[in-house]
Enzyme design. Sequence first.
Site, PDB file in Angstrom:
ATOM      1  N   GLN A  51       1.029  -1.232   0.143  1.00  0.00           N
ATOM      2  CA  GLN A  51       0.167   0.221   0.217  1.00  0.00           C
ATOM      3  C   GLN A  51       0.897   1.198   0.164  1.00  0.00           C
ATOM      4  O   GLN A  51      -0.139   2.418  -0.183  1.00  0.00           O
ATOM      5  CB  GLN A  51      -1.114   0.374   0.936  1.00  0.00           C
ATOM      6  CG  GLN A  51      -1.984  -1.061   1.270  1.00  0.00           C
ATOM      7  CD  GLN A  51      -3.037  -0.819   2.166  1.00  0.00           C
ATOM      8  OE1 GLN A  51      -2.496  -1.650   3.687  1.00  0.00           O
ATOM      9  NE2 GLN A  51      -3.937  -0.197   1.940  1.00  0.00           N
ATOM     10  N   CYS A  88     -11.021  -0.060   3.377  1.00  0.00           N
ATOM     11  CA  CYS A  88      -9.602  -0.425   3.180  1.00  0.00           C
ATOM     12  C   CYS A  88      -9.057   1.348   3.173  1.00  0.00           C
ATOM     13  O   CYS A  88      -9.411   1.933   1.617  1.00  0.00           O
ATOM     14  CB  CYS A  88      -9.171  -1.045   1.724  1.00  0.00           C
ATOM     15  SG  CYS A  88      -7.377  -1.521   1.276  1.00  0.00           S
ATOM     16  N   HIS A 134      -3.538  -8.305   0.654  1.00  0.00           N
ATOM     17  CA  HIS A 134      -2.065  -6.901   0.389  1.00  0.00           C
ATOM     18  C   HIS A 134      -1.426  -7.827  -0.130  1.00  0.00           C
ATOM     19  O   HIS A 134      -0.498  -7.213  -1.034  1.00  0.00           O
ATOM     20  CB  HIS A 134      -2.450  -5.565   1.093  1.00  0.00           C
ATOM     21  CG  HIS A 134      -3.441  -5.088   1.559  1.00  0.00           C
ATOM     22  ND1 HIS A 134      -4.279  -4.137  -0.176  1.00  0.00           N
ATOM     23  CD2 HIS A 134      -4.616  -5.046   2.008  1.00  0.00           C
ATOM     24  CE1 HIS A 134      -5.102  -3.607   0.313  1.00  0.00           C
ATOM     25  NE2 HIS A 134      -5.016  -3.597   1.842  1.00  0.00           N
TER      26      HIS A 134
HETATM   27 ZN   LIG Z   1      -6.362  -2.586   2.777  1.00  0.00          ZN
END
Ligand SMILES: [Zn+2]
Length: 160
Positions: A51, A88, A134
Site C-alpha cells: 500500500q 481499506c 494485500h
Molecule cells: Zn486494505
Amino acid sequence: MKQYELKFYPDPVLRKVASPVIKVNDAIRHLIKKMSKIMYSHKGIGLAAPQLGALERVMIADIGEGLISMINPEILTGFGEDYLEEGCLSLPETVVNVKRQQSVFVRYLDKNENERESELDGLTARVIQHEIDHLNGVLIIDYAPVLDRLKLNILNELKI
Ligand SMILES: [Zn+2]
C-alpha cells in the site's frame, strides 16, 4: 532513507504479489516505522507494505491494543467463519462485506527476526487476513458481488 506514500486503487502496485523478506534489517524497520506513521495518521487499523508501493511481505495492525508488526506472515490454520463490512485505506469510500475465518494461527518474523507463532481471533484475525491479502495482490473488491465489481470498474474507467 526511502520516502513512502499511500497508494490508491487502481494503482497497479496494489495488484502485485510482494516478495518474502530475506533479511530483517534497518531498511525493513524503517519501512515499519513509516507504515505505522501513515496508518495512524489515516486512522487505519492495518496496513500492508504494498500500500506504500513497497513489494515486501510486511504488515502492521493496531486495533487499539498496541502495534503488531509481522514480516513474512503465513496463516497455518484457521477456524470458523464470520462476515463483516470492511474498508481499506487504499480504497476510500468503498465498503465490502467480507467473509473471513474467525480465528487464525499465524507464523511470522518480528522486527528482530525472531520467529513467532500466534493464535489470533476476532478483529485482529480479520485485519491480519485483510493485510495478507494485500501481500498477494488481493483487495476487498474481489469479495464484492460481480455486479458491484462491474460498477466499480466502470466508475474507475470513467474516472468519476
Ligand atoms: Zn486494505
